[in-house]
Write an enzyme that holds these catalytic residues in place. Structure first.
Site, short mmCIF file in Angstrom:
data_model
loop_
_atom_site.label_atom_id
_atom_site.label_comp_id
_atom_site.label_asym_id
_atom_site.label_seq_id
_atom_site.Cartn_x
_atom_site.Cartn_y
_atom_site.Cartn_z
N TYR A 175 -30.56 -11.66 -38.56
CA TYR A 175 -31.56 -12.62 -39.07
C TYR A 175 -32.85 -11.92 -39.46
O TYR A 175 -33.51 -11.29 -38.61
CB TYR A 175 -31.83 -13.67 -38.01
CG TYR A 175 -32.85 -14.72 -38.39
CD1 TYR A 175 -32.50 -15.77 -39.24
CD2 TYR A 175 -34.15 -14.64 -37.92
CE1 TYR A 175 -33.44 -16.73 -39.59
CE2 TYR A 175 -35.09 -15.60 -38.26
CZ TYR A 175 -34.73 -16.64 -39.11
OH TYR A 175 -35.66 -17.58 -39.46
N ASN B 51 -31.55 -5.23 -35.17
CA ASN B 51 -32.55 -6.29 -35.26
C ASN B 51 -32.68 -6.98 -33.91
O ASN B 51 -32.56 -8.19 -33.79
CB ASN B 51 -32.12 -7.30 -36.34
CG ASN B 51 -33.19 -8.32 -36.67
OD1 ASN B 51 -34.32 -7.97 -36.95
ND2 ASN B 51 -32.82 -9.60 -36.66
N SER C 296 -30.42 -9.73 -33.76
CA SER C 296 -29.06 -9.32 -33.44
C SER C 296 -28.89 -7.85 -33.76
O SER C 296 -29.78 -7.21 -34.29
CB SER C 296 -28.03 -10.13 -34.26
OG SER C 296 -28.21 -11.52 -34.10
N SER D 184 -29.65 -13.38 -29.04
CA SER D 184 -29.15 -12.27 -29.85
C SER D 184 -27.66 -12.37 -30.12
O SER D 184 -26.88 -12.82 -29.29
CB SER D 184 -29.45 -10.94 -29.14
OG SER D 184 -29.16 -9.84 -29.96
N GLY D 185 -27.27 -11.94 -31.31
CA GLY D 185 -25.86 -11.80 -31.65
C GLY D 185 -25.52 -10.34 -31.76
O GLY D 185 -25.97 -9.66 -32.69
#
Length: 374
Positions: free
Chosen positions: A148, A220, A250, A288-289
Site C-alpha cells: 500500500y 513497506n 506490507s 501488515s501483509g
C-alpha cells in the site's frame, strides 16, 4: 569486496558499500538476477506535488516485473511455494501454487489498487505470446502482488495503466538492477524511512555444485523503534519527525534459486524467508501483509512434461537448511539495501518520507565495532 556490490547502476550506494556487514557470500551482482535466467524490469511513475486531488495526483507509484526464466521464455512454468506470514495483503495466483506447485509467466508487483490491473495485463501479455493454433484456449493465473502506497501516492486515482505494466516487461534485464524508489516500490516506506525495492543474493555450494539463492523485496513495513541494523538495536535513537504511519503497509518477498527443489520444499523456503524481516526488526504487525513466494528454475525438463512418468532431481533433506540460511540472509540484506539506496521523498499533501540516516547509522555501528572497512 567486489565493486559490483557497492552501488546500483545509477550510482546509489548499497548497504555493503556503506560498510554494513552481512553474513554469507553474495553472488556476482548481489541481486536476484544472479540466479541464471531471472530478469527484473521497472516502470516508475512520479509526478505532481502538493495537496491530494484524486485522479490527478500527486503520483508516487509504479510496476515491477520479475521473469523467472527471462522475458524470451516468459510463458514457461516454474516450481514454486508460497507462505503468508501476515495476510493483510494480496498475491494473486497463490491458490494454483498451493494446488499444483507451480506458476507461469512474470510476477508483477505494484500498489494495492493496481494489483488487479497488473494481473489482468499479464494474462493478456501471456496470451499474445502463444500460438493460439497449438493452444487455442490459453489459461493463465498470473502472480501479482501489492503493498500500500496511499500515504505518499494518489492510490485511488488508479494511475497505473496497462501500458505501464508493458513498459516494466520491456525493461526486464539481468545483471545489476536498481533499488530504492523504483517500480512498484516507488511510494513505499520501511521503518518509517523511505523504502521500496531491494535485492540481494547468496552463493552456496551443495554436493560439490554451486547454486545461487536470490531475494527481491517490495518493502513497506516496520515501526521505527524496532529497527536494528547488523544486530544493533537503533531505531529508538531516531525519533519520528514526520506523519509517516507506523506499521501500516506490507512486504512482498520473492526468493529465486537454481537449486533443484520441489514445491513442498519451496513452501518451506518461503516460510524461512519470512524470518528475514525479523533480522531488522519486523514483527508482521496487525496491519501488515507479509507474503513470500519462492521458486526454482531447476527441473525445467520435468515441469514442461505433462504426460507419462516424469523424472525430477531435488536436494536431499540434509542439504536444504543451507538454502534456508541463504534465503534469510538475502531477504534481510535486500531490505537494508532498499533503505540505503534511497533518499527523502515528498508525496501527497506534502507528506515526507525521510531518507535513511546513513551517516548516523555508520557512527553507531563504528561504536560497536560493527562497521566494515571500505
Amino acid at each position: 569486496m567486489k565493486q559490483e556490490h557497492r552501488k546500483t547502476p545509477a550510482g546509489k550506494l548499497r548497504a555493503r558499500g556503506a560498510g554494513i556487514p552481512f553474513l554469507g557470500e553474495p553472488g556476482v551482482n548481489n541481486a536476484i538476477t544472479d540466479v541464471p535466467g531471472v530478469e527484473v524490469g521497472y516502470c516508475t511513475l512520479i509526478s505532481g506535488s502538493g495537496p491530494l486531488v484524486v485522479g490527478e495526483g500527486p503520483v508516487r507509484t509504479g510496476v515491477t516485473a520479475i521473469f523467472p526464466l527471462g522475458r524470451e521464455r516468459g510463458t514457461l512454468p516454474v516450481y514454486a511455494g508460497f507462505f503468508s506470514m501476515s495476510g493483510n495483503g494480496e498475491m494473486s495466483g497463490t491458490h494454483l501454487i498451493v494446488e499444483r506447485g507451480r506458476f507461469e509467466g512474470p510476477i508483477t508487483l505494484t500498489n494495492t489498487h493496481s494489483c488487479g490491473l497488473a494481473r489482468d495485463t499479464t494474462a493478456r501479455w501471456l496470451t499474445a505470446q502463444v500460438d493460439v493454433e497449438k493452444r487455442p484456449e490459453p489459461f493463465w493465473m498470473p502472480v501479482a502482488g501489492e503493498t500500500y502506497d496511499g500515504g505518499m501516492n494518489d492510490i485511488n486515482g488508479h494511475h497505473v495503466k496497462e501500458e505501464h505494466v508493458y513498459a516494466a516487461f520491456a525493461d526486464a534485464r539481468g545483471g545489476p538492477i536498481e533499488e530504492g524508489s523504483v517500480g512498484g516500490g516507488t511510494g513505499m516506506t520501511t521503518y518509517q524511512f523511505k523504502g521500496g525495492s531491494g535485492t540481494a543474493s547468496r552463493a552456496i555450494e551443495l554436493d560439490g555444485k554451486r547454486y545461487t539463492v536470490g531475494a527481491f523485496v517490495q518493502s513497506n513495513f516496520g515501526k521505527r523503534h524496532l529497527m536494528q541494523i547488523a544486530g544493533i538495536p537503533m531505531g529508538h535513537l531516531f525519533p519520528l519527525q514526520t506523519a509517516v504511519e507506523p506499521g501500516r503497509g506490507s512486504i512482498i518477498g520473492i526468493v529465486a534459486t537454481d537449486a533443484p527443489l520441489l514445491p513442498h520444499q519451496l513452501n518451506r523456503v518461503a516460510r524461512r524467508a519470512a524470518y528475514g524481516i525479523a533480522r531488522s526488526g519486523g514483527i508482521a504487525a496487525n496491519e501488515s501483509g507479509d507474503l513470500f513466494l519462492a521458486f526454482s528454475t531447476g527441473n525445467q525438463h520435468s515441469i514442461e512434461q505433462h504426460r507419462g512418468v516424469v523424472d525430477v532431481s531435488f536436494l536431499g533433506e540434509g542439504e536444504i537448511s543451507r538454502v534456508y540460511e541463504a534465503a534469510i540472509q538475502a531477504t534481510d540484506e535486500a531490505i537494508i539495501n532498499c533503505l540505503v539506496a534511497n533518499e527523502t521523498m515528498v508525496g501527497r499533501d506534502d507528506r515526507v518520507a525521510p531518507g535513511f540516516p546513513l551517516a548516523q547509522v555508520q557512527d553507531i555501528l563504528r561504536q560497536h565495532n560493527r562497521l566494515e572497512d571500505l
